[in-house]
Design a protein around this motif. Structure first.
Motif, PDB file in Angstrom:
ATOM      1  N   CYS A 105       7.569  -5.596  11.373  1.00  0.00           N
ATOM      2  CA  CYS A 105       7.352  -4.367  12.145  1.00  0.00           C
ATOM      3  C   CYS A 105       8.463  -3.334  11.941  1.00  0.00           C
ATOM      4  O   CYS A 105       8.466  -2.285  12.584  1.00  0.00           O
ATOM      5  CB  CYS A 105       7.235  -4.700  13.631  1.00  0.00           C
ATOM      6  SG  CYS A 105       5.740  -5.611  14.048  1.00  0.00           S
ATOM      7  N   GLN A 106       9.415  -3.629  11.057  1.00  0.00           N
ATOM      8  CA  GLN A 106      10.512  -2.698  10.781  1.00  0.00           C
ATOM      9  C   GLN A 106      10.253  -1.958   9.473  1.00  0.00           C
ATOM     10  O   GLN A 106       9.791  -2.546   8.490  1.00  0.00           O
ATOM     11  CB  GLN A 106      11.839  -3.454  10.700  1.00  0.00           C
ATOM     12  CG  GLN A 106      12.214  -4.192  11.976  1.00  0.00           C
ATOM     13  CD  GLN A 106      12.366  -3.254  13.153  1.00  0.00           C
ATOM     14  OE1 GLN A 106      13.111  -2.284  13.096  1.00  0.00           O
ATOM     15  NE2 GLN A 106      11.657  -3.557  14.230  1.00  0.00           N
ATOM     16  N   ASP A 107      10.547  -0.672   9.476  1.00  0.00           N
ATOM     17  CA  ASP A 107      10.449   0.140   8.258  1.00  0.00           C
ATOM     18  C   ASP A 107       9.083  -0.008   7.586  1.00  0.00           C
ATOM     19  O   ASP A 107       8.960  -0.249   6.385  1.00  0.00           O
ATOM     20  CB  ASP A 107      11.564  -0.236   7.272  1.00  0.00           C
ATOM     21  CG  ASP A 107      12.941  -0.094   7.888  1.00  0.00           C
ATOM     22  OD1 ASP A 107      13.169   0.906   8.597  1.00  0.00           O
ATOM     23  OD2 ASP A 107      13.781  -0.985   7.687  1.00  0.00           O
ATOM     24  N   THR A 108       8.059   0.122   8.388  1.00  0.00           N
ATOM     25  CA  THR A 108       6.699   0.080   7.865  1.00  0.00           C
ATOM     26  C   THR A 108       6.032   1.426   8.150  1.00  0.00           C
ATOM     27  O   THR A 108       6.732   2.434   8.310  1.00  0.00           O
ATOM     28  CB  THR A 108       5.921  -1.097   8.464  1.00  0.00           C
ATOM     29  OG1 THR A 108       4.624  -1.141   7.880  1.00  0.00           O
ATOM     30  CG2 THR A 108       5.803  -1.017   9.979  1.00  0.00           C
ATOM     31  N   GLU A 109       4.724   1.445   8.209  1.00  0.00           N
ATOM     32  CA  GLU A 109       4.007   2.694   8.506  1.00  0.00           C
ATOM     33  C   GLU A 109       3.159   2.516   9.759  1.00  0.00           C
ATOM     34  O   GLU A 109       2.665   1.418  10.045  1.00  0.00           O
ATOM     35  CB  GLU A 109       3.091   3.083   7.349  1.00  0.00           C
ATOM     36  CG  GLU A 109       3.799   3.679   6.152  1.00  0.00           C
ATOM     37  CD  GLU A 109       2.816   4.202   5.128  1.00  0.00           C
ATOM     38  OE1 GLU A 109       2.983   5.345   4.683  1.00  0.00           O
ATOM     39  OE2 GLU A 109       1.872   3.470   4.790  1.00  0.00           O
ATOM     40  N   ILE A 110       3.010   3.599  10.477  1.00  0.00           N
ATOM     41  CA  ILE A 110       2.055   3.640  11.576  1.00  0.00           C
ATOM     42  C   ILE A 110       0.890   4.496  11.112  1.00  0.00           C
ATOM     43  O   ILE A 110       1.082   5.534  10.454  1.00  0.00           O
ATOM     44  CB  ILE A 110       2.692   4.192  12.868  1.00  0.00           C
ATOM     45  CG1 ILE A 110       1.751   3.983  14.058  1.00  0.00           C
ATOM     46  CG2 ILE A 110       3.092   5.658  12.738  1.00  0.00           C
ATOM     47  CD1 ILE A 110       2.414   4.219  15.415  1.00  0.00           C
ATOM     48  N   ILE A 111      -0.326   4.047  11.374  1.00  0.00           N
ATOM     49  CA  ILE A 111      -1.521   4.766  10.933  1.00  0.00           C
ATOM     50  C   ILE A 111      -2.449   4.985  12.122  1.00  0.00           C
ATOM     51  O   ILE A 111      -2.739   4.055  12.880  1.00  0.00           O
ATOM     52  CB  ILE A 111      -2.243   4.012   9.797  1.00  0.00           C
ATOM     53  CG1 ILE A 111      -3.483   4.785   9.339  1.00  0.00           C
ATOM     54  CG2 ILE A 111      -2.590   2.564  10.181  1.00  0.00           C
ATOM     55  CD1 ILE A 111      -4.082   4.255   8.042  1.00  0.00           C
ATOM     56  N   TYR A 112      -2.867   6.215  12.288  1.00  0.00           N
ATOM     57  CA  TYR A 112      -3.695   6.614  13.438  1.00  0.00           C
ATOM     58  C   TYR A 112      -5.166   6.527  13.054  1.00  0.00           C
ATOM     59  O   TYR A 112      -5.613   7.151  12.084  1.00  0.00           O
ATOM     60  CB  TYR A 112      -3.337   8.035  13.857  1.00  0.00           C
ATOM     61  CG  TYR A 112      -4.192   8.621  14.957  1.00  0.00           C
ATOM     62  CD1 TYR A 112      -4.303   8.005  16.186  1.00  0.00           C
ATOM     63  CD2 TYR A 112      -4.875   9.825  14.754  1.00  0.00           C
ATOM     64  CE1 TYR A 112      -5.071   8.555  17.194  1.00  0.00           C
ATOM     65  CE2 TYR A 112      -5.639  10.388  15.763  1.00  0.00           C
ATOM     66  CZ  TYR A 112      -5.739   9.749  16.982  1.00  0.00           C
ATOM     67  OH  TYR A 112      -6.502  10.295  17.980  1.00  0.00           O
ATOM     68  N   LEU A 113      -5.948   5.750  13.826  1.00  0.00           N
ATOM     69  CA  LEU A 113      -7.360   5.529  13.511  1.00  0.00           C
ATOM     70  C   LEU A 113      -8.281   5.936  14.655  1.00  0.00           C
ATOM     71  O   LEU A 113      -9.266   5.257  14.950  1.00  0.00           O
ATOM     72  CB  LEU A 113      -7.591   4.055  13.156  1.00  0.00           C
ATOM     73  CG  LEU A 113      -6.900   3.555  11.880  1.00  0.00           C
ATOM     74  CD1 LEU A 113      -7.229   2.088  11.639  1.00  0.00           C
ATOM     75  CD2 LEU A 113      -7.301   4.386  10.671  1.00  0.00           C
ATOM     76  N   GLY A 114      -7.968   7.058  15.311  1.00  0.00           N
ATOM     77  CA  GLY A 114      -8.832   7.530  16.386  1.00  0.00           C
ATOM     78  C   GLY A 114      -8.999   6.468  17.451  1.00  0.00           C
ATOM     79  O   GLY A 114      -8.018   5.863  17.888  1.00  0.00           O
ATOM     80  N   GLU A 115     -10.239   6.215  17.861  1.00  0.00           N
ATOM     81  CA  GLU A 115     -10.484   5.195  18.879  1.00  0.00           C
ATOM     82  C   GLU A 115     -10.524   3.782  18.292  1.00  0.00           C
ATOM     83  O   GLU A 115     -10.657   2.814  19.024  1.00  0.00           O
ATOM     84  CB  GLU A 115     -11.789   5.476  19.637  1.00  0.00           C
ATOM     85  CG  GLU A 115     -11.702   6.707  20.527  1.00  0.00           C
ATOM     86  CD  GLU A 115     -12.929   6.876  21.399  1.00  0.00           C
ATOM     87  OE1 GLU A 115     -13.765   5.931  21.448  1.00  0.00           O
ATOM     88  OE2 GLU A 115     -13.064   7.930  22.038  1.00  0.00           O
ATOM     89  N   GLY A 116     -10.406   3.690  16.976  1.00  0.00           N
ATOM     90  CA  GLY A 116     -10.387   2.363  16.362  1.00  0.00           C
ATOM     91  C   GLY A 116     -11.724   1.650  16.416  1.00  0.00           C
ATOM     92  O   GLY A 116     -11.765   0.420  16.527  1.00  0.00           O
ATOM     93  N   ARG A 117     -12.802   2.427  16.282  1.00  0.00           N
ATOM     94  CA  ARG A 117     -14.114   1.804  16.188  1.00  0.00           C
ATOM     95  C   ARG A 117     -14.280   1.247  14.768  1.00  0.00           C
ATOM     96  O   ARG A 117     -13.475   1.499  13.881  1.00  0.00           O
ATOM     97  CB  ARG A 117     -15.210   2.828  16.487  1.00  0.00           C
ATOM     98  CG  ARG A 117     -15.047   3.567  17.802  1.00  0.00           C
ATOM     99  CD  ARG A 117     -15.296   2.694  19.013  1.00  0.00           C
ATOM    100  NE  ARG A 117     -15.191   3.462  20.261  1.00  0.00           N
ATOM    101  CZ  ARG A 117     -15.389   2.949  21.455  1.00  0.00           C
ATOM    102  NH1 ARG A 117     -15.702   1.676  21.596  1.00  0.00           N
ATOM    103  NH2 ARG A 117     -15.259   3.703  22.538  1.00  0.00           N
ATOM    104  N   GLU A 118     -15.351   0.496  14.563  1.00  0.00           N
ATOM    105  CA  GLU A 118     -15.561  -0.126  13.255  1.00  0.00           C
ATOM    106  C   GLU A 118     -15.589   0.909  12.144  1.00  0.00           C
ATOM    107  O   GLU A 118     -15.016   0.692  11.070  1.00  0.00           O
ATOM    108  CB  GLU A 118     -16.866  -0.931  13.270  1.00  0.00           C
ATOM    109  CG  GLU A 118     -17.033  -1.814  12.052  1.00  0.00           C
ATOM    110  CD  GLU A 118     -18.176  -2.807  12.205  1.00  0.00           C
ATOM    111  OE1 GLU A 118     -18.546  -3.421  11.191  1.00  0.00           O
ATOM    112  OE2 GLU A 118     -18.683  -2.960  13.327  1.00  0.00           O
ATOM    113  N   VAL A 119     -16.205   2.056  12.396  1.00  0.00           N
ATOM    114  CA  VAL A 119     -16.275   3.097  11.385  1.00  0.00           C
ATOM    115  C   VAL A 119     -14.896   3.672  11.070  1.00  0.00           C
ATOM    116  O   VAL A 119     -14.629   4.099   9.937  1.00  0.00           O
ATOM    117  CB  VAL A 119     -17.250   4.216  11.828  1.00  0.00           C
ATOM    118  CG1 VAL A 119     -16.714   4.949  13.060  1.00  0.00           C
ATOM    119  CG2 VAL A 119     -17.520   5.195  10.697  1.00  0.00           C
ATOM    120  N   ASP A 120     -13.991   3.673  12.058  1.00  0.00           N
ATOM    121  CA  ASP A 120     -12.641   4.198  11.837  1.00  0.00           C
ATOM    122  C   ASP A 120     -11.827   3.284  10.920  1.00  0.00           C
ATOM    123  O   ASP A 120     -10.935   3.740  10.198  1.00  0.00           O
ATOM    124  CB  ASP A 120     -11.911   4.369  13.169  1.00  0.00           C
ATOM    125  CG  ASP A 120     -12.582   5.366  14.087  1.00  0.00           C
ATOM    126  OD1 ASP A 120     -12.965   6.446  13.602  1.00  0.00           O
ATOM    127  OD2 ASP A 120     -12.736   5.064  15.287  1.00  0.00           O
TER     128      ASP A 120
END
Length: 480
Positions: A105-120
């Motif tokens: 969990c250190q020096d990685t990436e965060i990725i935003y996927l909206g509501e995180g539904r299957e399509v996201d």
């Protein structure tokens, strides 16, 4: 004379002031968490009250329980600290042990996927990344609960409804995108999860119950990766840091899941028969816990004191009063208490459960809490047997318990499937009574602040305490 009033002596019922004093005394502890020193002191307090009231066979019974601790939670994005709060039940790869988010969990990436539904998640590689998702809740009001929470439509008693301005409120207890977005992130190889509390107080402090049992229905043994909540205030800081929905990030979290004990406290008033009416709430709390659930325990004390003042001739049934522990971990106290009584052959004919006597709160435009000096919506689960729904409905109206939604529930039938949230379920401290075939009358309110530090004695409407207690006294008299 009507049956509900036979033997009922309202003048002997404790006053609002006396009931509220029990709330204040339980709130002397900063928290009452299962397995903690404060939790044990709270159990001792409950025991003393039962003894002073005059109950018999007063005892603290320890039930093996998970004890949970979390610390060192942090989230940084592009080197900026983002305020966050631990997501209860996560970072739990094994039943017991000490766990840390660790190097992945250190020096990685965060990725935003909206509501995180299957399509996201479609065609998105989240392996080795922290997944960020919106976690909205459903907007709700009295009609939502009346129509949607049981297979049989509920009964609403709310004579003052048209006089009140409607607040914007959300159901913070029913699954929506969460926890399924978390589960999908875990299954697809993410190393961490951050949920945005879109419809909640801006600070994002939410020590929710442990909902990881839902993972089993989705093919996961547990919530194994670390999870954090952030509020809308934090998301406003974070959003500009995301480029193409991603940014360099790190998160830390440490959890301890260890063996401990839930401390159930109970006392008895022997009746003329061994049939038992159980009256209970839970006393544990993650913060001050005035509404959740010093308010419920105060009513248990009031009812115990009232019925202890009656001669045994007026108690055909035996009354057992109890305070349960383990509400925020694995409900081990609740399970153990019901199981032990049934194993002894005790016939519990009714469980009366009282929770969450508190003021209404909504969400303002700036995500700050809007407090009203009126009671929150009350849900009263009632097993639909032997005219009990009508009996409860009549008692609600007779005592003017406004904003009450009576929810008739059918006796429980085990489907044999892994747990999954569904309609016609008793979502309260009466759950384990209900699934063991015990009829219930269970009152609670869905305040949004029950898992937040703002749950202090100021949030309890004092004038509601005695009428609710008297209503339950009437219902118990009807069953006695």
């Amino acid at each position: 004379m009507e049956s509900y009033s036979q033997g009922l002596q309202k003048e002997s019922f404790p006053t609002d002031k006396e009931i509220f004093q029990w709330i204040e005394e339980l709130c002397q502890f900063p928290h009452r968490r299962t397995g903690s020193a404060e939790g044990r002191m709270a159990a001792d307090y409950v025991k003393r009250q039962f003894e002073e009231i005059g109950l018999e066979q007063v005892a603290i019974e320890a039930a093996p329980s998970a004890v949970f601790e979390a610390s060192d939670c942090s989230l940084t994005v592009r080197g900026m600290d983002i305020p966050c709060f631990m997501l209860n039940g996560t970072l739990h790869p094994e039943e017991f042990g000490e766990f840390e988010a660790g190097r992945p969990c250190q020096d990685t990436e965060i990725i935003y996927l909206g509501e995180g539904r299957e399509v996201d998640f479609a065609d998105v590689d989240v392996r080795g990344k922290i997944v960020l998702c919106d976690c909205p809740w459903f907007e709700t009001d009295e009609d939502t609960y009346r129509i949607s929470w049981c297979e049989t439509e509920g009964i609403l008693y709310d004579p003052d409804r048209k006089k009140r301005e409607k607040l914007k409120k959300y159901d913070s207890y029913s699954p929506n995108s969460w926890p399924y977005n978390y589960i999908m992130a875990q299954k697809k190889g993410a190393v961490g999860f951050v949920g945005v509390l879109n419809n909640y107080f801006g600070d994002g402090i939410n020590w929710s119950e442990d909902y990881s049992e839902i993972a089993l229905s989705q093919g996961c043994e547990s919530f194994s990766i670390p999870g954090l909540w952030i509020g809308t205030d934090a998301f406003q800081k974070l959003a500009p840091l995301l480029k193409d929905r991603q940014a360099p990030a790190s998160m830390t979290m440490r959890t301890v899941y260890k063996k401990g004990f839930a401390q159930n406290v109970s006392g008895t008033l022997q009746g003329l028969t061994d049939e038992v009416i159980l009256v209970h709430s839970h006393y544990d709390a993650v913060f001050t816990g005035a509404v959740q659930d010093a308010s419920g325990m105060s009513e248990v004390f009031a009812l115990a004191k009232y019925f202890a003042g009656l001669p045994i001739e007026q108690r055909r049934k035996t009354l057992v009063f109890a305070g349960f522990d383990g509400h925020y971990t694995d409900y081990a106290g609740h399970k153990s208490f019901i199981a032990s009584h049934l194993a002894k052959g005790n016939k519990i004919i009714l469980d009366c459960v009282i929770e969450h006597i508190g003021k209404e709160v909504g969400i303002g435009a700036d995500h700050s809490p809007v407090v009203r000096d009126v009671p929150e919506i009350r849900l009263i689960y009632t097993t639909d047997v032997e005219d009990r729904v009508k009996m409860v409905s009549d008692a609600v109206r007779r005592n003017h318990i406004k904003r009450s939604v009576i929810l008739p529930v059918s006796p429980y039938e085990d489907s044999g499937k892994a747990y999954e949230f569904h309609q016609d379920e008793v979502i309260s401290d009466a759950y384990y009574s209900h699934i063991n075939g015990i009829p219930v009358i269970s009152m609670l309110s869905p305040q949004m602040y029950l898992f937040h530090p703002m749950d202090t004695p100021e949030m309890v409407p004092k004038e509601e305490l005695r009428p609710i207690g008297i209503m339950f006294a009437e219902l118990i008299h009807e069953t006695l």
